[in-house]
Write a protein that holds these residues in place. Structure first.
Motif, mmCIF file in Angstrom:
data_model
loop_
_atom_site.group_PDB
_atom_site.id
_atom_site.type_symbol
_atom_site.label_atom_id
_atom_site.label_comp_id
_atom_site.label_asym_id
_atom_site.label_seq_id
_atom_site.Cartn_x
_atom_site.Cartn_y
_atom_site.Cartn_z
ATOM 1 N N ARG A 16 0.791 -1.165 -0.080
ATOM 2 C CA ARG A 16 -0.155 -0.103 0.168
ATOM 3 C C ARG A 16 0.813 1.436 -0.108
ATOM 4 O O ARG A 16 0.741 2.263 -0.602
ATOM 5 N N SER B 254 -5.418 6.684 -2.649
ATOM 6 C CA SER B 254 -4.624 5.532 -3.193
ATOM 7 C C SER B 254 -5.063 3.996 -3.340
ATOM 8 O O SER B 254 -5.326 3.369 -4.268
ATOM 9 N N ASP B 255 -5.725 3.743 -2.189
ATOM 10 C CA ASP B 255 -6.241 2.408 -2.094
ATOM 11 C C ASP B 255 -7.820 2.338 -2.821
ATOM 12 O O ASP B 255 -7.916 1.481 -3.913
ATOM 13 N N TRP B 256 -8.356 3.461 -3.045
ATOM 14 C CA TRP B 256 -9.582 3.622 -3.931
ATOM 15 C C TRP B 256 -9.246 3.330 -5.459
ATOM 16 O O TRP B 256 -9.830 2.773 -6.172
ATOM 17 N N TYR C 34 -6.417 2.130 -6.629
ATOM 18 C CA TYR C 34 -5.996 0.823 -7.003
ATOM 19 C C TYR C 34 -7.155 0.071 -7.186
ATOM 20 O O TYR C 34 -7.073 -0.856 -8.109
#
Ligand code: SF4
Length: 510
Positions: A391, A428-430, A432
């Motif tokens: 992450r 960032s997580d979203w 990706y």
């Protein structure tokens, strides 16, 4: 006998200073020595073919390779092919990647000779031995470090083409007195300056030949303030004499050492002419002590804030994730602290295990797991498991695209809100999860993703988000038009932007 000096640079724009030092110091072998630089991504067989074109009938060819963490895989392939098709070619390796752990590397097994450490005098000496005998008995040769005055400066070897189209790397000193354990310069224990007047004379000739972009590779530019001031004055004089044709200088500085005299000089640089790369690496005192990094955090923060508020210097500040003892929470706190200081760019790096660096002493206690392949990036440690490190890697990538690029100057503060690390990690997580990609995301698509996230995940109205994002595009367009207009008119602003690298120009326009 022909001697070829070569390497694979990361980009065409990067002209190798190391190869030019070797050529400058070849002595009576200089006439038969040439440089040919390649760029990463070239086909290995094509590189070999071009290298072999230097072979003269009935003559031996010595090829000296500059090997670095970013090109070792490709140079290993080149050397392997060279040895298959032309086993008589003598291969000599040098550079930081082959200067340590010499018994463990495939590339060293394939080569004829290796020079570890400084090559300026040892490479020509080894070539003399190969040419005139007696043949060297050892494969690995420890490079000698001569007195600095005995090293011939290489700047006249930058061609007019280099000056026009490439970044010119220069150095007023080598080495570093600090001992940060993740860094190869930790092994130097001190810094060695070149004679400053001779160095500035070379800078003068480069300037007279048209050079305007100078990138200093000195590890700590602000170590000796008297010298730093002299170098800065050189550039200030140029700026005063030709404000419409400005220079741009880049220096690496330690953040907690900025005496008033230096600040005074820094303040005189107009926008778009000065860039500092500042290593913070970690704001966590326990991590700093573990990795032997001496840094006064309060002073460092105060100086970065001062630079942001009172100078026009473009600031590029480095943080490293994955250091031993750094948890996700402590890294996030350091990141937020740095964002609050307001540098133009935060270079968010992931720890790498450079060959020879003492960081590995923490391997067992902190369960450091590094990728066995270059660039030996950390995969996990005791505090940050593999999934969390992944992450962070993606965060770094998207941070570069959204924040460091300067393309979302108005939108970024809204993305970051009161908790920059947490909010950007959520973005960032979203991104990706919705793209499965960290590269090759076109700007329009990225803008669409950011807009969607702000609306659907942060609950900001469509109208507000559209106004924000389009203001970034409009700002960019205006700036582009303005630059073109002023460049045509030859006014000061247009000329300054012309000398300033593109990304920095965007930050200036924001
Ligand atoms: S990180 Fe910077 S200050 Fe520390 S040893 Fe390396 S060059 Fe020197």
């Amino acid at each position: 006998m022909t001697i070829l000096l070569t390497t694979l640079n990361a980009r065409y724009a990067h002209a190798s200073l190391g190869l030019r030092y070797l050529l400058a110091n070849m002595g009576d072998l200089q006439e038969q020595t040439q440089i040919h630089e390649f760029v990463i991504g070239a086909r290995s067989t094509d590189v070999v073919e071009k290298i072999l074109a230097y072979r003269q009938p009935d003559q031996k060819l010595i090829v000296g390779f500059g090997v670095y963490i970013w090109n070792v895989v490709e140079i290993t392939q080149v050397v392997a092919i060279l040895k298959r098709v032309a086993p008589d070619v003598v291969i000599v390796l040098g550079g930081p990647e082959v200067s340590h752990e010499t018994s463990e590397q495939d590339i060293i097994r394939l080569a004829d000779y290796v020079i570890t450490g400084w090559g300026d005098v040892s490479f020509p000496a080894l070539c003399q031995q190969i040419i005139n005998g007696p043949q060297p008995l050892m494969k690995v040769h420890a490079g000698l470090q001569p007195p600095m005055k005995d090293i011939k400066l290489p700047y006249d070897l930058y061609t007019d083409q280099d000056i026009r189209h490439r970044t010119l790397y220069v150095e007023a000193s080598r080495g570093c007195p600090f001992k940060c354990e993740f860094c190869l310069s930790a092994l130097d224990k001190t810094a060695w300056p070149f004679e400053i007047d001779a160095f500035l004379q070379e800078m003068e000739s480069l300037y007279q030949r048209g050079a305007r972009l100078f990138k200093f590779v000195d590890r700590t530019f602000n170590l000796n303030i008297k010298t730093s001031l002299k170098i800065m004055q050189f550039f200030l004089d140029k700026l005063a004499a030709a404000p419409h044709d400005p220079v741009f200088a880049h220096f690496e500085v330690v953040p907690d050492h900025l005496p008033d005299a230096l600040k005074e000089g820094i303040q005189k640089f107009p926008a778009g002419t000065l860039q500092f790369e500042i290593g913070i690496q970690s704001f966590n005192p326990e991590v700093q002590s573990l990795i032997s990094r001496k840094q006064n955090n309060d002073k460092a923060a105060e100086n970065i804030r001062w630079l942001c508020e009172h100078s026009h210097a473009h600031l590029h500040v480095d943080l490293i994730a994955g250091l031993p003892g750094e948890t996700m929470e402590s890294f996030a706190a350091g990141f937020d602290k740095l964002v609050a200081l307001g540098p133009h760019e935060i270079q968010f790096g992931i720890l790498k295990r450079l060959r020879g660096t003492p960081i590995i002493r923490h391997t067992d206690a902190y369960q450091l797991a590094f990728d066995p392949m270059p660039p030996y990036t950390i995969l996990a440690n005791k505090d940050v498991p593999f999934a969390a490190m992944q992450r962070l890697v993606r965060f770094a990538r998207y941070w570069d695209m959204v924040a460091n690029s300067g393309r979302f100057a108005n939108t970024l503060p809204v993305i970051l809100g009161e908790s920059p690390f947490t909010n950007f990690m959520a973005l960032s997580d979203w991104v990706y999860a919705n793209t499965d990609a960290t590269h090759r995301i076109a700007l329009d698509r990225l803008a669409g993703l950011v807009s969607n996230w702000l609306q659907h995940e942060r609950g900001i109205s469509k109208e507000t988000v559209e106004n924000l994002v389009s203001s970034d595009y409009a700002g960019h367009a205006q700036h582009k038009q303005g630059s073109e207009k002023s460049a045509k008119a030859g006014d000061k602003t247009g000329s300054t932007v012309k000398a300033t690298p593109q990304r920095q120009s965007r930050h200036l326009a924001a």
